[in-house]
Design a protein around this motif. Structure first.
Motif, PDB file in Angstrom:
ATOM      1  N   ALA A   1       0.773  -1.300  -0.036  1.00 32.34           N
ATOM      2  CA  ALA A   1       0.031  -0.057  -0.159  1.00 32.34           C
ATOM      3  C   ALA A   1       1.021   1.345  -0.018  1.00 32.34           C
ATOM      4  N   LEU A   2       2.159   1.219   0.122  1.00 34.05           N
ATOM      5  CA  LEU A   2       2.996   2.411   0.071  1.00 34.05           C
ATOM      6  C   LEU A   2       3.272   2.886  -1.089  1.00 34.05           C
ATOM      7  N   HIS A   3       4.212   3.892  -1.092  1.00 26.55           N
ATOM      8  CA  HIS A   3       4.851   4.751  -2.284  1.00 26.55           C
ATOM      9  C   HIS A   3       3.590   5.319  -2.983  1.00 26.55           C
ATOM     10  N   LYS A   4       2.624   5.804  -2.250  1.00 31.35           N
ATOM     11  CA  LYS A   4       1.573   6.703  -2.842  1.00 31.35           C
ATOM     12  C   LYS A   4       2.233   8.002  -3.377  1.00 31.35           C
ATOM     13  N   PHE A   5       3.358   8.407  -2.687  1.00 27.66           N
ATOM     14  CA  PHE A   5       3.899   9.586  -3.274  1.00 27.66           C
ATOM     15  C   PHE A   5       5.636   9.531  -2.689  1.00 27.66           C
ATOM     16  N   ASP A   6       6.401  10.336  -3.369  1.00 28.51           N
ATOM     17  CA  ASP A   6       7.828  10.171  -2.810  1.00 28.51           C
ATOM     18  C   ASP A   6       7.959  10.809  -1.479  1.00 28.51           C
ATOM     19  N   GLY A   7       8.625   9.991  -0.336  1.00 30.09           N
ATOM     20  CA  GLY A   7       8.998  10.576   0.770  1.00 30.09           C
ATOM     21  C   GLY A   7       8.014  10.218   1.723  1.00 30.09           C
ATOM     22  N   GLU A   8       6.963   9.459   1.442  1.00 30.79           N
ATOM     23  CA  GLU A   8       5.782   8.985   2.370  1.00 30.79           C
ATOM     24  C   GLU A   8       6.640   8.211   3.510  1.00 30.79           C
ATOM     25  N   PHE A   9       7.586   7.215   3.173  1.00 25.22           N
ATOM     26  CA  PHE A   9       8.465   6.489   4.010  1.00 25.22           C
ATOM     27  C   PHE A   9       9.897   6.755   3.724  1.00 25.22           C
TER      28      PHE A   9
ATOM     29  N   TYR B   1      -6.986   9.474  11.538  1.00 21.29           N
ATOM     30  CA  TYR B   1      -7.171   8.156  10.972  1.00 21.29           C
ATOM     31  C   TYR B   1      -5.798   7.920  10.079  1.00 21.29           C
ATOM     32  N   ARG B   2      -5.255   8.934   9.449  1.00 21.43           N
ATOM     33  CA  ARG B   2      -4.017   8.769   8.569  1.00 21.43           C
ATOM     34  C   ARG B   2      -2.879   8.439   9.556  1.00 21.43           C
ATOM     35  N   ARG B   3      -2.723   9.022  10.816  1.00 14.25           N
ATOM     36  CA  ARG B   3      -1.665   8.669  11.649  1.00 14.25           C
ATOM     37  C   ARG B   3      -1.729   7.418  12.073  1.00 14.25           C
ATOM     38  N   THR B   4      -2.757   6.891  12.667  1.00 17.90           N
ATOM     39  CA  THR B   4      -3.204   5.262  12.873  1.00 17.90           C
ATOM     40  C   THR B   4      -2.872   4.362  11.768  1.00 17.90           C
ATOM     41  N   TYR B   5      -3.051   4.738  10.367  1.00 18.95           N
ATOM     42  CA  TYR B   5      -2.734   4.176   9.380  1.00 18.95           C
ATOM     43  C   TYR B   5      -1.075   3.889   9.391  1.00 18.95           C
ATOM     44  N   LEU B   6      -0.552   5.042   9.285  1.00 22.67           N
ATOM     45  CA  LEU B   6       1.105   5.229   8.998  1.00 22.67           C
ATOM     46  C   LEU B   6       1.617   4.328  10.319  1.00 22.67           C
ATOM     47  N   ILE B   7       1.017   4.362  11.478  1.00 21.98           N
ATOM     48  CA  ILE B   7       1.623   3.742  12.397  1.00 21.98           C
ATOM     49  C   ILE B   7       1.580   2.131  12.363  1.00 21.98           C
ATOM     50  N   GLY B   8       0.485   1.738  11.804  1.00 24.89           N
ATOM     51  CA  GLY B   8       0.165   0.226  11.592  1.00 24.89           C
ATOM     52  C   GLY B   8       1.378  -0.128  10.520  1.00 24.89           C
ATOM     53  N   VAL B   9       1.393   0.550   9.459  1.00 29.09           N
ATOM     54  CA  VAL B   9       2.473   0.263   8.434  1.00 29.09           C
ATOM     55  C   VAL B   9       3.827   0.175   9.000  1.00 29.09           C
ATOM     56  N   LEU B  10       4.223   1.353   9.977  1.00 27.71           N
ATOM     57  CA  LEU B  10       5.585   1.229  10.796  1.00 27.71           C
ATOM     58  C   LEU B  10       5.678  -0.246  11.645  1.00 27.71           C
TER      59      LEU B  10
END
Length: 565
Positions: A350-358, A381-390
């Motif tokens: 699901a990553l790489h939606k834009f450069d520099g996301e991770f 919600y966005r923060r929760t998603y990013l934390i889950g991916v991390l």
């Protein structure tokens, strides 16, 4: 910020998995109850309203020392619910009381801390005011008088609050609980929202526990047919009494059901299907949202998987920061172990939606940093998603290495609103969510986790490992966390003694410069060196607890580093 020596390691025995789905009611009973329904209210909403009313009623009766059995009998007559729903409502009310008692203890401790800080600030303001009076500065006197007045008012408010909380603690009572939400009630009082919205929040849920003796769930059942999931909700208030048994208990007719499809996310469908096949109990809570849609929260016990990591290989140390996490691959010797040649960070699809996301920066000597710029300012919600991916990335790395994860057991209490700087930092630092996400993910994947005492990890890393390995302070802190998980002591080495001595000589060379922070050997720095001369000699002979205590040599080295920047 609260810190504790106690190791609150993750307990898999109490872990539950919760799956959130959506319920679409299709089949309703053909009749309504004249006694219990209101207007055009459908039976499911009536059942929810009666259950929530029973919860509030049980909450009040339990504070009057009524017994559970007594309340079950009385609740069936007052609200028309079956015995199971009544018992669930009573247990909900009891859980609220217990949680409020625990919160009362925390609130008292936090209010004491706030009051002590407010007193200290008041003393400082009064001293400054006295100096301004001596200098006869009218403008400063005017501003400081206003400051002193405000701080006295703040101190009185906190003192009154503390007295009120202590009265509750002494009498065994709890502060007033507002069902439906205190914030919503405040908005109603200010006229910002209609009272109907608050009332709706007080009657928007239905809860049913699973039962091991009866299997699955007696009142809200999940079923599966031809790859589709269905939900059946018992509408107990439509059941009528037809007779009385030998013991005088009422015999009721079979209650009708509201049935419909249950939508579940694809990644949880197989898990729920296995749950139904096993016949294990599950708990369901139906919640009606503001959009009139029904969400179902299905909770069930997780079977602990076999661990696939071994602490004999070492640990993957993790230092959590507001913009990401630093990782250190540490072997059983306590030293960083270089990454394998074919090592790569496992990115989710699901990553790489834009450069520099991770942004991942890998150091070949066993360190890497996962930077998420959005983490410190994105919405909930966005923060929760990013934390889950991390969490997924960190756990996948640990699985690849075959090592458990070492984390800090750091706790943040309620923001002490007498410290603006801390409030801003704590509000934008989702540390708790990040740690919980990693721990839960690790448990599900069979990866071990160990939480360690967090104090002085950054200071130790700064003085001992930052320059040695050419890494950032966050990487150095992750290394110290992993070493602490391996039960290594952090001794004062010859290199560190030499570094302190060189540091001292450099400051002496600037003695002729103007005094100030970082400018020569100031009085504060001189006092620190005097303390260090005595502490460093005896440090290595101390126990590990004393070495890691707050006022150990590391505390003085931290102040020395900060005061000479």
């Amino acid at each position: 910020m609260k810190k504790g020596k106690k190791n609150n390691s993750y307990s898999p025995d109490d872990d539950q998995n919760t799956v959130c789905g959506e319920f679409f009611p299709e089949t309703y009973p053909a009749f309504r109850s004249k006694k219990w329904s209101r207007g055009m209210e459908d039976p499911l909403n009536t059942e929810m309203r009666l259950f929530c009313s029973c919860t509030r009623w049980a909450f009040n009766r339990l504070q009057e020392d009524k017994s559970r059995e007594e309340l079950k009998k009385e609740g069936q007559q007052v609200f028309g619910l079956n015995v199971r729903y009544c018992d669930d409502a009573i247990l909900k009310g009891r859980a609220i009381i217990e949680s409020q008692k625990e919160l009362l203890k925390m609130e008292i401790e936090e209010t004491k801390t706030k009051l002590s800080r407010a007193k200290k600030k008041l003393r400082q303001a009064e001293k400054t005011l006295d100096k301004s009076v001596e200098k006869n500065d009218p403008e400063k006197i005017k501003n400081l008088k206003r400051t002193v007045h405000g701080r006295k008012a703040r101190m009185k408010k906190l003192s009154d609050k503390l007295d009120e909380l202590k009265v509750h603690q002494d009498n065994g009572t709890i502060p007033t609980v507002v069902f439906g939400g205190h914030s919503l009630w405040k908005k109603v009082c200010k006229g910002r929202i209609p009272i109907e919205e608050w009332k709706q929040a007080r009657q928007d849920r239905l809860y049913s526990r699973g039962d091991k003796t009866k299997g699955d769930n007696p009142n809200i059942k999940i079923s599966e047919y031809d790859g589709e999931f269905f939900l059946s909700v018992t509408i107990s208030h439509l059941s009528e009494q037809k007779d009385v048994d030998i013991k005088g208990r009422p015999i009721m007719t079979r209650a009708p059901h509201v049935e419909g499809k249950l939508w579940l996310p694809d990644k949880y469908r197989s898990k729920v299907y296995e749950l139904l096949l096993s016949g294990a109990p599950y708990t369901v809570e139906l919640i009606k949202g503001k959009d009139d849609r029904y969400r179902g929260h299905i909770s069930f016990d997780l079977t602990p998987p076999d661990l696939i990591t071994n602490p004999d290989y070492g640990y993957l140390g993790m230092d959590t920061n507001p913009d990401g996490a630093a990782l250190a691959n540490v072997s059983y010797t306590g030293q960083p172990k270089p990454w394998a040649k074919n090592f790569s960070v496992p990115y989710p699809k699901a990553l790489h939606k834009f450069d520099g996301e991770f942004q991942v920066k890998i150091h070949p000597n066993g360190f890497l940093y996962i930077k998420i710029p959005e983490l410190s300012y994105s919405c909930g919600y966005r923060r929760t998603y990013l934390i889950g991916v991390l969490a997924k990335i960190v756990v996948d790395i640990a699985k690849t290495l075959g090592k458990p994860i070492a984390l800090e057991n750091l706790k943040f209490g309620k923001p002490m609103n007498t410290n603006k700087k801390f409030n801003r930092m704590a509000a934008n630092f989702p540390f708790k969510k990040m740690v919980e996400a990693v721990i839960r993910r690790a448990f599900k994947e069979g990866v071990g986790v160990k939480q360690v005492w967090p104090i002085h990890t950054s200071t130790i890393g700064y003085w001992k490992y930052k320059k040695k390995y050419g890494i950032t302070i966050h990487h150095a802190a992750a290394l110290v966390i992993a070493r602490r998980a391996l039960n290594y002591k952090e001794h004062i080495t010859k290199e560190l003694k030499q570094k302190v001595q060189v540091f001292k000589e450099k400051l002496n060379q600037k003695a002729n410069s103007l005094p100030g922070e970082g400018r020569g050997m100031t009085r504060k720095v001189k006092q620190l060196f005097k303390k260090l001369d005595g502490k460093i000699l005896n440090f290595n002979g101390l126990t590990r607890f004393k070495q890691e205590s707050f006022y150990s040599v590391w505390h003085d080295l931290k102040i020395l580093a900060l005061s000479s920047r």
